[in-house]
Write a protein that holds these residues in place. Structure first.
Motif, short mmCIF file in Angstrom:
data_model
loop_
_atom_site.label_atom_id
_atom_site.label_comp_id
_atom_site.label_asym_id
_atom_site.label_seq_id
_atom_site.Cartn_x
_atom_site.Cartn_y
_atom_site.Cartn_z
N PHE A 187 -12.32 67.41 -36.14
CA PHE A 187 -11.21 67.70 -37.05
C PHE A 187 -10.17 66.59 -36.94
O PHE A 187 -9.44 66.32 -37.89
N GLY A 188 -10.08 65.97 -35.77
CA GLY A 188 -9.12 64.89 -35.57
C GLY A 188 -9.57 63.55 -36.12
O GLY A 188 -8.79 62.60 -36.14
N LEU A 189 -10.84 63.48 -36.57
CA LEU A 189 -11.40 62.23 -37.09
C LEU A 189 -11.26 61.11 -36.06
O LEU A 189 -11.04 61.36 -34.88
N LYS A 190 -11.41 59.86 -36.49
CA LYS A 190 -11.39 58.74 -35.54
C LYS A 190 -10.03 58.55 -34.89
O LYS A 190 -9.91 58.33 -33.69
N VAL A 191 -8.98 58.65 -35.70
CA VAL A 191 -7.64 58.34 -35.19
C VAL A 191 -7.17 59.35 -34.15
O VAL A 191 -6.63 58.99 -33.10
N ASN A 192 -7.38 60.64 -34.43
CA ASN A 192 -6.88 61.67 -33.51
C ASN A 192 -8.00 62.46 -32.83
O ASN A 192 -7.74 63.51 -32.23
N GLY A 193 -9.21 61.95 -32.90
CA GLY A 193 -10.33 62.66 -32.29
C GLY A 193 -10.14 62.89 -30.80
O GLY A 193 -10.34 64.01 -30.31
N ASP A 194 -9.73 61.86 -30.07
CA ASP A 194 -9.54 62.01 -28.62
C ASP A 194 -8.41 62.98 -28.31
O ASP A 194 -8.49 63.76 -27.35
N SER A 195 -7.36 62.93 -29.12
CA SER A 195 -6.23 63.84 -28.90
C SER A 195 -6.63 65.29 -29.16
O SER A 195 -6.35 66.18 -28.35
N PHE A 196 -7.31 65.54 -30.27
CA PHE A 196 -7.76 66.90 -30.59
C PHE A 196 -8.74 67.40 -29.52
O PHE A 196 -8.74 68.58 -29.16
N TYR A 197 -9.58 66.50 -29.04
CA TYR A 197 -10.54 66.83 -27.97
C TYR A 197 -9.78 67.28 -26.72
O TYR A 197 -10.14 68.29 -26.09
#
Length: 422
Positions: A187-197
């Protein structure tokens, strides 16, 4: 001469089989080349040969030069006493077992087709190329390419399964928790993927289960763990979330110090983390059994219906908490759901079925074949050589091909490379 090419020649018998002789002049008849070993030890296990009048069963070792035997210190390793044939490109010395018996040697350069050598040198020429076979890629038959892409697609699913298996260990085999974490990441896609994870991992899934009855509670949980409820704003919706999160934080002893910061920069407003977190909360509020529903879905339309959710009404006129915008319903688009399918839903569906001993490869292929191809630099480059990627099955396969084969010069393990050399 590269040893992997010599492995290829031996494995696929690209030699003059009717006239094989050892360096001592004894005839060689190959019954079986053996099993290719990619780990430590002899290169091929359990080969079956007739050398002269003697029938042999044992292992085969391959080197560029026969003297490499000593460079690799095989004379000190009793595991190599099982070698029945030393296959080399160039013979420059005899080698012996520990009992001083000579190991028969086959010098490949005397029996290898010149056409195979020419094609090999052409494929691995030092000219600047995006991939080694770019000049001949368009000539590859569609049938061969289609079958290879299917295999590559499942290789990519297997690769993604590694992450899923690691999370299963961390969550004590809680598939719903793993699904929640992986879905949040995408859901965070590339930019926020790590943050959402990191947000998802900071919340025990048991808390999510207890919070699903209230969409506001889920939003407060996600926004609070993301560190987005720490300002002083006189906005009713914000204050409600802030109050709810304060209660949740005390009740469940929540901690978010390890959560990666969110980014808004260079994102289109529909992809702002505020919108995606609200949509994510809506999804889990509306579907109490989201994981089981996703695992039961068998076609693209099932997934589109399952993920047909929107952000809460506040976000109809906002992209951030403070600034109003033109009114629009922030619904998950089909193209966004496609990305979730490619990166989360299908890999987990594949991995879950495998765990349960179920064969759903045909279902996975059917769904992947109906999702439009991704657009990225790798897919665009392959399409520039030959229009080949029409679905996500093919685009994922080409990503696997480029990253795991082309970029690593593994042409000899690639069906296309093998075909071009032959």
């Amino acid at each position: 001469m590269q040893e992997d090419f010599l492995h290829y020649i031996w494995k696929y018998k690209k030699i003059k089989l009717n006239d094989l002789k050892t360096t001592q002049g004894e005839g060689i008849l190959i019954t079986s080349v053996g099993q290719h070993n990619f780990n430590s030890g002899p290169d091929f296990f359990n080969a079956q040969l007739k050398i002269g009048e003697q029938i042999w069963a044992g292992n085969v070792e391959i080197h560029a030069k026969s003297s490499d035997w000593f460079i690799h210190n095989h004379e000190q390793d009793k595991a190599y006493d099982t070698i029945i044939l030393h296959v080399v490109w160039e013979y420059d010395t005899d080698v012996y077992r520990s009992d001083n018996t000579i190991i028969p040697t086959l010098q490949l350069k005397d029996f290898t087709s010149k056409d195979v050598l020419i094609n090999y040198e052409k494929l691995f020429s030092k000219n600047e190329k995006w991939i080694n076979c770019e000049n001949d890629f368009a000539s590859v038959e569609d049938f061969l390419l289609t079958n290879w892409l299917e295999r590559l697609y499942f290789e990519r699913l297997e690769r993604k399964s590694d992450t899923i298996q690691n999370l299963l260990k961390e969550t004590k085999n809680d598939w719903e928790a793993v699904f929640f974490i992986m879905l949040a990441k995408n859901f965070g896609l590339k930019v926020n993927g790590d943050s959402f994870y990191s947000i998802a991992k900071s919340i025990h899934f048991g808390i999510v289960r207890k919070s699903q009855a209230s969409q506001q509670t889920l939003e407060a949980l996600l926004f609070g763990q993301a560190g987005m409820l720490e300002d002083t704003l006189e906005i009713a919706y914000y204050l409600d979330l802030q109050k709810e999160y304060h209660f949740l934080k005390q009740k469940f002893k929540l901690e978010n110090s390890s959560v990666a910061p969110l980014q808004f920069f260079r994102l289109r407003p529909p992809n702002f983390p505020t919108i995606r977190l609200s949509q994510f909360a809506s999804l889990y509020h509306e579907h109490k059994n989201l994981f089981s529903n996703a695992m039961e879905a068998e076609n693209l339309e099932d997934f589109y219906q399952l993920f047909k959710v929107s952000a809460t009404s506040f976000w109809n006129s906002h992209y951030t908490f403070q600034k109003t915008s033109k009114t629009s319903t922030k619904t998950l688009t089909k193209s966004f759901i496609d990305l979730l399918l490619i990166n989360t839903l299908l890999p987990i569906k594949f991995c879950y079925a495998k765990e349960k001993g179920q064969d759903i490869d045909s279902v996975i292929l059917k769904i992947a074949s109906t999702i439009a191809s991704e657009k990225n630099s790798i897919v665009d480059a392959f399409n520039g050589l030959k229009k080949v990627s029409n679905s996500s099955l093919e685009s994922q396969a080409f990503i696997q091909l480029k990253t795991e084969y082309c970029s690593k010069n593994k042409c000899l393990q690639c069906t296309i490379g093998n075909h071009l050399i032959r």
